[in-house]
Design a protein around this motif. Structure first.
Motif: not given
Length: 402
Positions: A250-279
């Motif tokens: 694994g590693g940095l979340l920011t790095s993962a988004i950058e790597i994912g963006s190299a392969f995925i042109e547009e749209g969500p790469i992931l969702y973060e969900r917190f304890s209060d249900g917010s995303e």
């Protein structure tokens, strides 16, 4: 021919053991796969009255304990106890010396011997999981499965991983003497520590004009290294691309988004969900690399956190075919906060979901084509069967297209 050094020679580990793997360049004190937020923890909060016994215990130790104890030792112990009470293997307290090295490691630079370790849940023994290429550990002959017995003549039997890291790491050019148990034999090695950049990205062209890129972890430099590899390989003039994330913790979340963006042109790469249900939605950042050839992502049990994030995103979006074994199953996000004593607090703050809102926590990413490693597997005899499967799949895909 297949690359002989691409499938990392790792010792067998269970998912529980993988959860506490220390990325030891002997510098990172805690498992990777986190969102780093180096912000100072709040210091102006009044403690509730329930903390009064803590003050009483401190006063009693200071006034009556038979030996002198440094205040920082007591503080480290108190913080460690609070974090351990969370019963979360991904939350941890990092003393100042470990926290400093942890921050350095996230830049992609390492100083130490160059290995990863874990602890056996049943025996409590700490042993080598992986040896990084071109590092002091490799040069000295350290092997996966080597069990730590002593460091500089002192037994490690009563040490935890933090103590082991603290004693094995050190300035480049200095020597650490380590006694390992290898099978029934004791092996004594003198290892000269060094400072080095993790060989994070390796690449080459395999048979049938198939590109191959492996990535060790997700650091600040990973996207630039990936772009360089894609450019040198001239990927769109090949017949396919294999992106090897096996053994990548694994590693940095920011790095993962950058790597994912190299392969995925547009749209969500992931969702973060917190304890209060917010995303929070993390989408492709617009830096699409324009890869037009078929893609395979290789994964195994050692692929964790950010590696699973990428594999899950590319699987959900149909961008790549996932081949290998079921991944580790770390679907949580951690934040690291600096403390006033120079240490750091690493705590779980959210769960993450794939673009199709699937949680892989505790389950892992299931490959489209499973190629598990048999119990009697011998790398020298059998070769890299997962890489072979990826090459065969892409070769057949190209033949079908033609």
């Amino acid at each position: 021919m297949y690359p002989q050094n691409k499938q990392r020679q790792t010792a067998n580990v269970t998912p529980a053991q993988l959860g506490i793997i220390v990325a030891l360049v002997f510098i990172i004190g805690f498992v990777l796969g986190n969102q780093i937020t180096n912000i100072q923890a709040q210091t102006n909060v009044t403690l509730p009255p329930e903390f009064q016994p803590l003050q009483e215990a401190y006063n009693t130790i200071q006034d009556q304990y038979i030996e002198d104890v440094a205040i920082d030792v007591l503080v480290d112990g108190a913080i460690t106890g609070m974090v351990e009470a969370l019963d979360d293997q991904f939350s941890a307290y990092m003393p100042p010396e470990i926290y400093q090295d942890f921050n350095i490691s996230m830049s992609g630079d390492m100083e130490g011997i160059g290995a990863t370790i874990t602890t056996d849940d049943e025996t409590g023994e700490m042993y080598i999981v992986d040896v990084l290429p071109n590092t002091p550990a490799e040069a000295a002959g350290v092997q996966p499965g080597d069990v730590f017995v002593a460091v500089n003549g002192e037994s490690v039997e009563d040490w935890d991983q933090t103590q082991l890291v603290t004693n094995v790491r050190g300035p480049a050019g200095t020597v650490v003497n380590i006694t390992f148990r290898r099978g029934d034999d004791l092996i004594e090695l003198s290892i000269t520590r060094d400072r080095f950049e993790i060989p994070n990205v390796e690449y080459e062209v395999l048979e049938d004009d198939i590109g191959y890129i492996s990535m060790y972890d997700f650091s600040e430099r990973s996207r630039a290294q990936l772009d360089e590899a894609l450019n040198i390989l001239d990927v769109n003039n090949l017949n396919g691309l294999i992106f090897d994330l096996r053994g990548n913790p694994g590693g940095l979340l920011t790095s993962a988004i950058e790597i994912g963006s190299a392969f995925i042109e547009e749209g969500p790469i992931l969702y973060e969900r917190f304890s209060d249900g917010s995303e929070i939605t993390f989408s492709a950042d617009g830096s699409y690399a324009g890869i037009e050839v078929p893609i395979v992502v290789l994964v195994n049990q050692g692929s964790a956190s950010a590696s699973e994030l990428i594999a899950g995103a590319l699987q959900d979006t149909g961008v790549a075919t996932i081949i290998g074994d079921v991944t580790f199953g770390k679907g949580s996000v951690q934040t690291v906060l600096g403390l006033s004593n120079g240490g750091g607090l690493r705590i779980t703050v959210a769960r993450w979901l794939t673009p199709n809102r699937n949680s892989i926590d505790g389950k892992g990413v299931v490959p489209d084509i499973r190629v598990p490693i048999p119990e009697d597997f011998d790398y020298q005899r059998d070769g890299d069967i997962q890489l072979q499967a990826a090459v065969e799949f892409l070769s057949q895909t190209e033949a079908a297209i033609d």
